[in-house]
Design a protein around this motif. Structure first.
Motif, mmCIF file in Angstrom:
data_model
loop_
_atom_site.group_PDB
_atom_site.id
_atom_site.type_symbol
_atom_site.label_atom_id
_atom_site.label_comp_id
_atom_site.label_asym_id
_atom_site.label_seq_id
_atom_site.Cartn_x
_atom_site.Cartn_y
_atom_site.Cartn_z
ATOM 1 N N LEU A 34 5.351 7.459 -7.146
ATOM 2 C CA LEU A 34 4.593 6.715 -6.129
ATOM 3 C C LEU A 34 4.905 5.236 -6.250
ATOM 4 O O LEU A 34 4.716 4.643 -7.311
ATOM 5 C CB LEU A 34 3.096 6.945 -6.301
ATOM 6 C CG LEU A 34 2.167 6.103 -5.425
ATOM 7 C CD1 LEU A 34 2.307 6.502 -3.953
ATOM 8 C CD2 LEU A 34 0.716 6.233 -5.874
ATOM 9 N N ALA A 35 5.393 4.644 -5.166
ATOM 10 C CA ALA A 35 5.701 3.207 -5.150
ATOM 11 C C ALA A 35 4.733 2.501 -4.214
ATOM 12 O O ALA A 35 4.596 2.882 -3.046
ATOM 13 C CB ALA A 35 7.137 2.976 -4.695
ATOM 14 N N CYS A 36 4.046 1.501 -4.738
ATOM 15 C CA CYS A 36 3.113 0.687 -3.937
ATOM 16 C C CYS A 36 3.706 -0.707 -3.773
ATOM 17 O O CYS A 36 4.428 -1.192 -4.640
ATOM 18 C CB CYS A 36 1.753 0.597 -4.612
ATOM 19 S SG CYS A 36 0.921 2.187 -4.844
ATOM 20 N N GLY A 37 3.397 -1.357 -2.658
ATOM 21 C CA GLY A 37 3.912 -2.706 -2.437
ATOM 22 C C GLY A 37 3.838 -3.100 -0.985
ATOM 23 O O GLY A 37 3.310 -2.371 -0.138
ATOM 24 N N SER A 38 4.390 -4.264 -0.683
ATOM 25 C CA SER A 38 4.353 -4.783 0.684
ATOM 26 C C SER A 38 5.394 -4.120 1.578
ATOM 27 O O SER A 38 5.139 -3.842 2.755
ATOM 28 C CB SER A 38 4.587 -6.300 0.672
ATOM 29 O OG SER A 38 3.609 -6.953 -0.111
ATOM 30 N N ILE A 53 6.087 6.476 -0.714
ATOM 31 C CA ILE A 53 6.017 5.032 -0.517
ATOM 32 C C ILE A 53 4.685 4.711 0.143
ATOM 33 O O ILE A 53 4.382 5.217 1.225
ATOM 34 C CB ILE A 53 7.177 4.520 0.360
ATOM 35 C CG1 ILE A 53 8.516 4.863 -0.287
ATOM 36 C CG2 ILE A 53 7.060 3.014 0.577
ATOM 37 C CD1 ILE A 53 9.726 4.464 0.559
ATOM 38 N N SER A 54 3.889 3.877 -0.509
ATOM 39 C CA SER A 54 2.559 3.531 -0.009
ATOM 40 C C SER A 54 2.466 2.025 0.215
ATOM 41 O O SER A 54 2.223 1.266 -0.717
ATOM 42 C CB SER A 54 1.489 3.981 -1.020
ATOM 43 O OG SER A 54 0.193 3.624 -0.570
ATOM 44 N N PRO A 55 2.663 1.567 1.456
ATOM 45 C CA PRO A 55 2.585 0.123 1.730
ATOM 46 C C PRO A 55 1.141 -0.387 1.750
ATOM 47 O O PRO A 55 0.221 0.337 2.162
ATOM 48 C CB PRO A 55 3.229 0.004 3.119
ATOM 49 C CG PRO A 55 3.001 1.338 3.752
ATOM 50 C CD PRO A 55 3.036 2.346 2.647
ATOM 51 N N VAL A 56 0.962 -1.616 1.312
ATOM 52 C CA VAL A 56 -0.374 -2.216 1.297
ATOM 53 C C VAL A 56 -0.863 -2.449 2.727
ATOM 54 O O VAL A 56 -0.073 -2.526 3.672
ATOM 55 C CB VAL A 56 -0.391 -3.560 0.542
ATOM 56 C CG1 VAL A 56 -0.037 -3.369 -0.910
ATOM 57 C CG2 VAL A 56 0.541 -4.571 1.211
ATOM 58 N N GLY A 79 3.259 -14.285 4.895
ATOM 59 C CA GLY A 79 4.384 -13.713 5.621
ATOM 60 C C GLY A 79 4.283 -12.216 5.860
ATOM 61 O O GLY A 79 5.226 -11.607 6.385
ATOM 62 N N LEU A 80 3.148 -11.608 5.497
ATOM 63 C CA LEU A 80 2.996 -10.164 5.645
ATOM 64 C C LEU A 80 2.735 -9.804 7.106
ATOM 65 O O LEU A 80 1.725 -10.204 7.682
ATOM 66 C CB LEU A 80 1.833 -9.677 4.775
ATOM 67 C CG LEU A 80 1.628 -8.162 4.672
ATOM 68 C CD1 LEU A 80 2.784 -7.520 3.922
ATOM 69 C CD2 LEU A 80 0.298 -7.857 3.976
ATOM 70 N N ILE A 81 3.654 -9.034 7.698
ATOM 71 C CA ILE A 81 3.464 -8.618 9.082
ATOM 72 C C ILE A 81 2.578 -7.372 9.110
ATOM 73 O O ILE A 81 2.241 -6.801 8.073
ATOM 74 C CB ILE A 81 4.801 -8.350 9.807
ATOM 75 C CG1 ILE A 81 5.516 -7.132 9.208
ATOM 76 C CG2 ILE A 81 5.696 -9.586 9.751
ATOM 77 C CD1 ILE A 81 6.718 -6.690 10.016
ATOM 78 N N SER A 82 2.215 -6.920 10.298
ATOM 79 C CA SER A 82 1.248 -5.842 10.438
ATOM 80 C C SER A 82 1.724 -4.558 9.754
ATOM 81 O O SER A 82 2.913 -4.240 9.717
ATOM 82 C CB SER A 82 0.970 -5.571 11.914
ATOM 83 O OG SER A 82 2.064 -4.922 12.512
ATOM 84 N N ALA A 83 0.749 -3.818 9.249
ATOM 85 C CA ALA A 83 1.051 -2.556 8.568
ATOM 86 C C ALA A 83 1.710 -1.561 9.512
ATOM 87 O O ALA A 83 2.538 -0.753 9.086
ATOM 88 C CB ALA A 83 -0.232 -1.972 7.985
ATOM 89 N N HIS A 84 1.362 -1.627 10.788
ATOM 90 C CA HIS A 84 1.951 -0.705 11.764
ATOM 91 C C HIS A 84 3.479 -0.816 11.759
ATOM 92 O O HIS A 84 4.182 0.194 11.696
ATOM 93 C CB HIS A 84 1.412 -1.001 13.163
ATOM 94 C CG HIS A 84 2.193 -0.330 14.253
ATOM 95 N ND1 HIS A 84 2.112 1.031 14.492
ATOM 96 C CD2 HIS A 84 3.096 -0.821 15.145
ATOM 97 C CE1 HIS A 84 2.920 1.341 15.497
ATOM 98 N NE2 HIS A 84 3.525 0.242 15.911
ATOM 99 N N TRP A 122 -8.530 -4.359 0.978
ATOM 100 C CA TRP A 122 -7.435 -4.174 0.030
ATOM 101 C C TRP A 122 -7.855 -3.161 -1.029
ATOM 102 O O TRP A 122 -8.985 -3.165 -1.518
ATOM 103 C CB TRP A 122 -7.085 -5.508 -0.631
ATOM 104 C CG TRP A 122 -6.190 -5.331 -1.811
ATOM 105 C CD1 TRP A 122 -4.876 -4.978 -1.817
ATOM 106 C CD2 TRP A 122 -6.582 -5.458 -3.191
ATOM 107 N NE1 TRP A 122 -4.408 -4.885 -3.111
ATOM 108 C CE2 TRP A 122 -5.430 -5.176 -3.967
ATOM 109 C CE3 TRP A 122 -7.773 -5.786 -3.834
ATOM 110 C CZ2 TRP A 122 -5.453 -5.216 -5.352
ATOM 111 C CZ3 TRP A 122 -7.800 -5.820 -5.215
ATOM 112 C CH2 TRP A 122 -6.644 -5.542 -5.955
ATOM 113 N N ILE A 123 -6.943 -2.253 -1.371
ATOM 114 C CA ILE A 123 -7.226 -1.186 -2.329
ATOM 115 C C ILE A 123 -6.400 -1.404 -3.594
ATOM 116 O O ILE A 123 -5.189 -1.595 -3.529
ATOM 117 C CB ILE A 123 -6.875 0.201 -1.731
ATOM 118 C CG1 ILE A 123 -7.615 0.421 -0.416
ATOM 119 C CG2 ILE A 123 -7.203 1.314 -2.727
ATOM 120 C CD1 ILE A 123 -9.115 0.506 -0.549
ATOM 121 N N GLU A 124 -7.070 -1.367 -4.753
ATOM 122 C CA GLU A 124 -6.363 -1.516 -6.017
ATOM 123 C C GLU A 124 -5.384 -0.360 -6.224
ATOM 124 O O GLU A 124 -5.625 0.765 -5.783
ATOM 125 C CB GLU A 124 -7.349 -1.547 -7.190
ATOM 126 C CG GLU A 124 -8.216 -2.801 -7.251
ATOM 127 C CD GLU A 124 -9.547 -2.621 -6.546
ATOM 128 O OE1 GLU A 124 -9.613 -1.760 -5.646
ATOM 129 O OE2 GLU A 124 -10.499 -3.337 -6.907
#
Length: 333
Positions: free
Chosen positions: A48-52, A84-87, A95-100, A128-130
């Motif tokens: 499982l990879a988490c990140g932006s 892959i689990s994006p924040v 600079g974080l664009i929309s999750a969509h 935000w989820i830890e």
């Protein structure tokens, strides 16, 4: 002479029959590509990879391949799936664009993969989820969907309040089917990351100590190192990580690859080509929607990162509580 020829003919016929029989035995024992005789005894692993993933790059995908090769070659594990689990947008990173958009790009990047897929549960949360909670969520889903008693029994103890019940909407919404498990024994979920994430454990207020403990003790980490990172030294200098070092797998990246999302966004802002740095469908999507401009890079500028803000507030609240308790104790005296 005729007798010798007859004996030779009989010998060849016998040899042919023996080879045919052996061939049939071999075919009956065929296995899917990548499986070995040791597979039944191996622990199956889901990475499982988490990140932006802002945006996802070829390097992100390479992390999965590198980690899979390493884990499989140990002879102890067999990687069966990558997630892959994006924040979510509430992470508030500059600079974080929309999750969509980010989820869509990951779907495009993994559409040809047979084992890596995106999960949008984390990105759909309003807050935000830890990372520890994300691991807990997937751990519970895997235990339920696989009906795996060994995974259920090894579930981390819940010390964070009442156990939550997840609705169908909170389950994995991917179109890809979960892997068919050939080994019904142990199944482990591990956090896949780069050395920069591992070293971020040392940034004050970015991670809670109990979360780091839960991640490295109950799940484990597969860390792919980059040039310039000294993950081994970082683990050595951390008493917590050193205590659980057997559950931290360091993967050397022998073919240097310095691609990063930050550099991709910079190239896009300057009108440079990013072809061959990201999957082609991702590049086309970025171009079609005009993503990553100077304006988008200023998004969340000056905003404190969600974990820093949350953990700093919790630290202040604990400090105030401790001062209050100390003052009460002095008053009693």
């Amino acid at each position: 002479m005729i007798r010798l020829q007859r004996l030779a003919a009989r010998f060849k016929l016998s040899l042919f029959k023996t080879c045919s029989c052996d061939t049939k035995v071999f075919r009956a024992d065929q296995r899917p590509q990548g499986q070995t005789m040791e597979d039944p005894d191996r622990t199956e692993v889901i990475l499982l990879a988490c990140g932006s993933f802002n945006p996802i790059t070829n390097m992100h995908l390479r992390l999965f391949e590198l980690a899979k090769d390493y884990m499989n070659e140990t002879g102890k594990y067999r990687v069966v799936k990558g997630i892959i689990s994006p924040v979510g947008d509430a992470y508030k990173k500059k600079g974080l664009i929309s999750a969509h958009h980010r989820v869509t790009m990951i779907k495009l990047a993994t559409q040809t993969s047979k084992w890596v897929e995106v999960d949008d549960w984390e990105s759909r949360q309003n807050e935000w989820i830890e990372t520890a909670k994300v691991l807990r969520h997937h751990h519970q889903n895997l235990a339920t969907s696989n009906g795996n008693d060994s995974l259920q029994d090894s579930a981390p103890p819940t010390k964070h309040g009442r156990k939550r019940k997840w609705s169908k909407d909170s389950q994995d919404s991917n179109e890809k089917n979960p892997p068919r498990r050939e080994n019904k024994g142990a199944l482990e979920l591990k956090l896949l990351c780069g050395a920069d994430l591992l070293e971020s454990f040392g940034i004050p207020n970015l991670w809670k100590k109990e979360d780091i403990t839960e991640i490295v003790s109950n799940y484990g980490v597969v860390c792919v190192t980059r040039a310039g990172n000294d993950a081994e030294k970082f683990i050595y200098e951390s008493d917590l990580l050193w205590r659980h070092r057997s559950n931290i797998h360091l993967v050397n990246e022998w073919i240097p690859n310095d691609i990063s999302s930050t550099k991709i966004r910079r190239a896009l802002r300057r009108g440079r080509s990013i072809r061959y740095l990201v999957p082609e469908p991702v590049r086309e999507y970025i171009e079609k929607h005009g993503l990553y401009s100077s304006e988008s890079e200023d998004r969340n500028a000056g905003v404190i990162l969600a974990p820093l803000q949350k953990h700093s507030q919790e630290a202040r609240q604990r400090e105030i509580l401790e001062l209050g308790l100390a003052a009460s104790a002095q008053g009693v005296k």
